[in-house]
Design an enzyme around this catalytic site. Structure first.
Site, PDB file in Angstrom:
ATOM      1  N   LYS A  61       0.374  -1.589  -0.268  1.00 19.22           N
ATOM      2  CA  LYS A  61       0.474   0.334  -0.242  1.00 19.22           C
ATOM      3  C   LYS A  61       0.798   1.824   0.256  1.00 19.22           C
ATOM      4  O   LYS A  61       2.200   1.512   0.310  1.00 19.22           O
ATOM      5  CB  LYS A  61      -0.793   0.117   1.037  1.00 19.22           C
ATOM      6  CG  LYS A  61      -2.403  -0.813   1.089  1.00 19.22           C
ATOM      7  CD  LYS A  61      -2.690  -0.779   2.450  1.00 19.22           C
ATOM      8  CE  LYS A  61      -4.255  -2.482   2.142  1.00 19.22           C
ATOM      9  NZ  LYS A  61      -5.053  -2.342   3.481  1.00 19.22           N
ATOM     10  N   TYR A 117     -12.302  -2.564  -3.794  1.00 23.39           N
ATOM     11  CA  TYR A 117     -13.186  -2.171  -2.963  1.00 23.39           C
ATOM     12  C   TYR A 117     -14.715  -2.345  -2.996  1.00 23.39           C
ATOM     13  O   TYR A 117     -15.133  -2.065  -1.996  1.00 23.39           O
ATOM     14  CB  TYR A 117     -12.142  -1.426  -1.199  1.00 23.39           C
ATOM     15  CG  TYR A 117     -10.784  -1.670  -1.088  1.00 23.39           C
ATOM     16  CD1 TYR A 117     -10.747  -2.612  -0.222  1.00 23.39           C
ATOM     17  CD2 TYR A 117      -9.836  -0.775  -1.321  1.00 23.39           C
ATOM     18  CE1 TYR A 117      -9.510  -3.161  -0.037  1.00 23.39           C
ATOM     19  CE2 TYR A 117      -8.537  -1.351  -1.347  1.00 23.39           C
ATOM     20  CZ  TYR A 117      -8.426  -2.240  -0.373  1.00 23.39           C
ATOM     21  OH  TYR A 117      -7.518  -2.795   0.097  1.00 23.39           O
ATOM     22  N   ARG A 168       2.727  -6.723   8.631  1.00 24.41           N
ATOM     23  CA  ARG A 168       1.911  -5.265   9.826  1.00 24.41           C
ATOM     24  C   ARG A 168       2.707  -4.738  11.323  1.00 24.41           C
ATOM     25  O   ARG A 168       3.059  -3.600  11.307  1.00 24.41           O
ATOM     26  CB  ARG A 168       0.774  -5.590   9.812  1.00 24.41           C
ATOM     27  CG  ARG A 168      -0.147  -5.941   7.834  1.00 24.41           C
ATOM     28  CD  ARG A 168      -1.654  -5.775   7.663  1.00 24.41           C
ATOM     29  NE  ARG A 168      -2.317  -5.627   7.346  1.00 24.41           N
ATOM     30  CZ  ARG A 168      -3.560  -6.144   6.654  1.00 24.41           C
ATOM     31  NH1 ARG A 168      -4.036  -7.179   7.349  1.00 24.41           N
ATOM     32  NH2 ARG A 168      -3.835  -5.598   5.677  1.00 24.41           N
ATOM     33  N   ASN A 214      -1.451   0.152   6.349  1.00 26.71           N
ATOM     34  CA  ASN A 214      -1.355  -1.006   7.015  1.00 26.71           C
ATOM     35  C   ASN A 214      -1.303  -1.743   5.885  1.00 26.71           C
ATOM     36  O   ASN A 214      -0.192  -2.775   6.382  1.00 26.71           O
ATOM     37  CB  ASN A 214      -2.667  -1.587   7.929  1.00 26.71           C
ATOM     38  CG  ASN A 214      -3.858  -2.452   6.989  1.00 26.71           C
ATOM     39  OD1 ASN A 214      -4.255  -2.003   5.580  1.00 26.71           O
ATOM     40  ND2 ASN A 214      -5.241  -2.829   6.969  1.00 26.71           N
ATOM     41  N   HIS A 259      -3.008  -5.553   1.020  1.00 26.45           N
ATOM     42  CA  HIS A 259      -3.361  -5.779   1.243  1.00 26.45           C
ATOM     43  C   HIS A 259      -3.630  -7.688   0.834  1.00 26.45           C
ATOM     44  O   HIS A 259      -2.373  -7.608   0.318  1.00 26.45           O
ATOM     45  CB  HIS A 259      -4.279  -5.027   0.485  1.00 26.45           C
ATOM     46  CG  HIS A 259      -5.512  -6.078  -0.491  1.00 26.45           C
ATOM     47  ND1 HIS A 259      -6.684  -6.694   0.089  1.00 26.45           N
ATOM     48  CD2 HIS A 259      -5.684  -7.248  -1.575  1.00 26.45           C
ATOM     49  CE1 HIS A 259      -7.329  -6.619  -0.542  1.00 26.45           C
ATOM     50  NE2 HIS A 259      -6.637  -7.700  -1.666  1.00 26.45           N
ATOM     51  N   GLU A 309      -9.552 -10.917  -8.087  1.00 30.56           N
ATOM     52  CA  GLU A 309      -8.412  -9.738  -7.551  1.00 30.56           C
ATOM     53  C   GLU A 309      -7.272  -9.929  -8.392  1.00 30.56           C
ATOM     54  O   GLU A 309      -6.700  -8.443  -9.150  1.00 30.56           O
ATOM     55  CB  GLU A 309      -7.814  -9.596  -6.000  1.00 30.56           C
ATOM     56  CG  GLU A 309      -9.493  -9.368  -5.249  1.00 30.56           C
ATOM     57  CD  GLU A 309      -8.944  -9.272  -3.431  1.00 30.56           C
ATOM     58  OE1 GLU A 309      -9.581  -8.723  -2.681  1.00 30.56           O
ATOM     59  OE2 GLU A 309      -7.776  -9.506  -3.079  1.00 30.56           O
TER      60      GLU A 309
END
Ligand code: GDP
Ligand code: MG
Length: 137
Positions: free
Chosen positions: A9, A49, A102, A112, A115, A126
């Site tokens: 991320k 999402y 994390r 965080n 994903h 995905e």
């Protein structure tokens, strides 16, 4: 053999720890079958999402996911979906087990670091969202 989708991320990309996170996967028996750096648009993030669209944090999540580039990967290996989730740790880094990605790289429940697909079924959806067949090797 399973495949799963991983995203590094914007917070982790900004921290310059792409390599350190990729090393967690490679050191634990997962292979990088596909990888690219992407700047998501608002429409991309909303679509990816969509399952969280009714959650109170949806707006913040989308805003965060487009705040900078991300690195998307297809990880391949035995039990790849579950293995990736184990390596990631809990959604809230404060609850993430020691030594997880994390716990080591995330700052907060929204920023965080990573994903990971939560099921084999969602992994397929995905992966198709981000990659053409020729990009997965
Ligand atoms: P994950 O599968 O562990 O990533 O967690 P979820 O699928 O439940 O949530 C998706 C993402 O939404 C999380 O990784 C967080 O970035 C974000 N998120 C989840 N819960 C919250 C929350 O309570 N507040 C905020 N701001 N973001 C959240
Ligand atoms: Mg999830």
């Amino acid at each position: 053999m399973e495949s799963t989708l991983s995203i590094i991320k914007p917070d982790a990309v900004a921290k310059n720890v792409i390599g350190k996170i990729v090393d967690r996967f490679e050191s634990n028996g997962l292979r990088i079958a596909a990888m690219k750096k992407v700047q998501l648009s608002q429409a991309d993030a909303e679509a990816f999402y969509a399952v969280h669209a009714s959650r109170p944090f949806f707006g913040d999540l989308v805003k965060f996911m487009i705040s900078g580039p991300v690195v998307v990967m297809v990880l391949e290996g035995e039990n790849a979906v579950l293995k990736n989730r184990d390596l990631m740790g809990a959604t809230n880094p404060r609850e993430a087990a020691k030594g997880t990605i994390r716990a080591d790289f995330a700052d907060s429940i929204d920023a965080n670091a990573v994903h990971g697909s939560d099921s084999l079924e969602n992994a397929k959806i995905e992966i198709d969202f981000f990659f053409a067949r020729r990009e997965i090797n």
